[in-house]
Scaffold this active site. Structure first.
Site, short mmCIF file in Angstrom:
data_model
loop_
_atom_site.label_atom_id
_atom_site.label_comp_id
_atom_site.label_asym_id
_atom_site.label_seq_id
_atom_site.Cartn_x
_atom_site.Cartn_y
_atom_site.Cartn_z
N ALA A 231 2.10 -3.03 6.44
CA ALA A 231 1.34 -3.68 7.49
C ALA A 231 2.15 -4.94 7.73
O ALA A 231 1.89 -5.80 8.90
CB ALA A 231 0.17 -4.08 6.73
N LEU B 121 6.40 6.20 8.23
CA LEU B 121 5.88 7.43 7.97
C LEU B 121 5.11 8.12 9.28
O LEU B 121 5.61 8.84 9.94
CB LEU B 121 5.39 7.72 6.89
CG LEU B 121 5.91 7.27 5.63
CD1 LEU B 121 5.23 6.13 4.84
CD2 LEU B 121 5.59 8.66 4.77
N SER B 122 4.23 7.28 9.65
CA SER B 122 3.58 7.70 11.07
C SER B 122 4.15 7.34 12.32
O SER B 122 4.94 6.31 12.12
CB SER B 122 2.07 6.87 10.91
OG SER B 122 2.22 5.71 10.62
N ASN C 177 0.78 -1.34 -0.10
CA ASN C 177 0.00 -0.03 -0.03
C ASN C 177 0.99 1.33 -0.02
O ASN C 177 0.34 2.28 0.07
CB ASN C 177 -1.07 0.07 1.18
CG ASN C 177 -1.92 -1.06 0.96
OD1 ASN C 177 -2.70 -1.45 0.24
ND2 ASN C 177 -2.12 -1.93 2.26
N ARG D 251 -0.34 -2.05 15.82
CA ARG D 251 0.71 -1.39 15.32
C ARG D 251 1.84 -1.07 16.29
O ARG D 251 3.02 -0.83 15.84
CB ARG D 251 0.26 -0.12 14.76
CG ARG D 251 -0.73 -0.04 13.74
CD ARG D 251 -1.02 1.07 12.99
NE ARG D 251 -2.24 1.32 12.10
CZ ARG D 251 -2.40 0.85 10.99
NH1 ARG D 251 -1.64 0.21 10.20
NH2 ARG D 251 -3.79 0.78 10.58
N ASP E 109 12.66 -13.51 9.10
CA ASP E 109 13.42 -14.57 8.64
C ASP E 109 14.43 -14.05 7.69
O ASP E 109 15.72 -14.51 7.50
CB ASP E 109 12.64 -15.70 8.40
CG ASP E 109 12.34 -16.41 9.80
OD1 ASP E 109 12.59 -15.96 10.68
OD2 ASP E 109 11.43 -17.37 9.73
N HIS F 23 3.80 -5.78 11.37
CA HIS F 23 3.14 -6.36 12.48
C HIS F 23 2.72 -7.64 12.51
O HIS F 23 2.33 -8.20 13.38
CB HIS F 23 1.72 -5.44 12.59
CG HIS F 23 2.06 -4.20 12.43
ND1 HIS F 23 2.87 -3.17 13.22
CD2 HIS F 23 1.44 -3.30 11.64
CE1 HIS F 23 3.07 -2.15 12.57
NE2 HIS F 23 2.00 -1.94 11.65
C1 DQA Z 1 3.42 2.37 8.10
C2 DQA Z 1 2.57 2.02 9.36
C3 DQA Z 1 2.06 0.59 9.29
O1 DQA Z 1 1.28 0.35 10.68
C4 DQA Z 1 0.88 0.43 8.11
O2 DQA Z 1 0.22 -0.67 7.96
C5 DQA Z 1 1.57 1.16 6.86
C6 DQA Z 1 2.40 1.99 7.01
C7 DQA Z 1 3.90 3.73 8.27
O3 DQA Z 1 4.83 3.93 7.39
O4 DQA Z 1 3.64 4.56 9.06
O5 DQA Z 1 1.14 0.70 5.99
O6 DQA Z 1 4.52 1.42 8.01
#
Ligand code: DQA
Length: 161
Positions: free
Chosen positions: A90, A114-115, A23, A124, A100, A93
């Site tokens: 994602a 990023l977040s 994503n 998360r 591995d 998590h």
């Molecule tokens: C992410 C945080 C993850 O929890 C989320 O599933 C993402 C983006 C981030 O860059 O903040 O897709 O990795």
């Protein structure tokens, strides 16, 4: 004639692989209140510019598929990659397979998000990568990638000493 005292030795050019998980190809349109309006192409361009200044070579890979990410990590074994910067998205998590694969290729890893994942939903807060990483950079938006390149240079230089 050899000019004594004049070194022609160049500083090492480190090779960094930047991997992005599912994503993250949608950055720029995806949940912009969380991830901002910057696209993945914008991030790659700014990393390239940063890399030139830092004397790094950077390659990029993004996939929405866990197996494709594992395959790309495994390829590192045949390549001169010095360090991996990864935003597993994602799969951070959930994925023992990514953990591995990273352990198998035995390269230093910097995990980025990023977040600020620790200010978000509890699921998360767990990462399958963080304890095998050199460090984690989370919550500074697209800057996390450039911060990771700086951190990579510091880490690799210190590992020479
Ligand atoms: C992410 C945080 C993850 O929890 C989320 O599933 C993402 C983006 C981030 O860059 O903040 O897709 O990795």
């Amino acid at each position: 004639m050899v000019q004594l005292g004049m070194s022609t030795r160049q500083p090492p050019v480190w090779q960094i692989l930047v991997i992005n998980g599912p994503n993250l190809n949608l950055l720029g349109t995806r949940e912009t209140s969380v991830y901002g309006a910057v696209t993945l192409a914008d991030i790659e361009l700014s990393c390239q510019q940063q890399a030139q200044q830092l004397g790094l070579e950077v390659a990029f890979f993004q996939s929405n598929h866990e197996g494709a990410l594992v395959d790309r990590i495994q390829q590192v074994q045949q390549q001169s990659v010095d360090l991996i910067v990864i935003n597993p998205a994602a799969y951070t998590h959930t994925s023992v397979a990514l953990r591995d694969a990273l352990l198998a290729v035995a390269r230093p890893v910097i995990e980025v998000h990023l977040s600020n994942v620790y200010r978000r939903e509890p699921f998360r807060h767990h990462s399958f990568i963080r304890d095998i990483a050199v460090g984690q950079i989370t919550g500074f938006g697209p800057d996390v990638y450039r911060l990771a390149l700086h951190a990579a240079v510091h880490y690799l230089q210190n590992s020479l000493n």
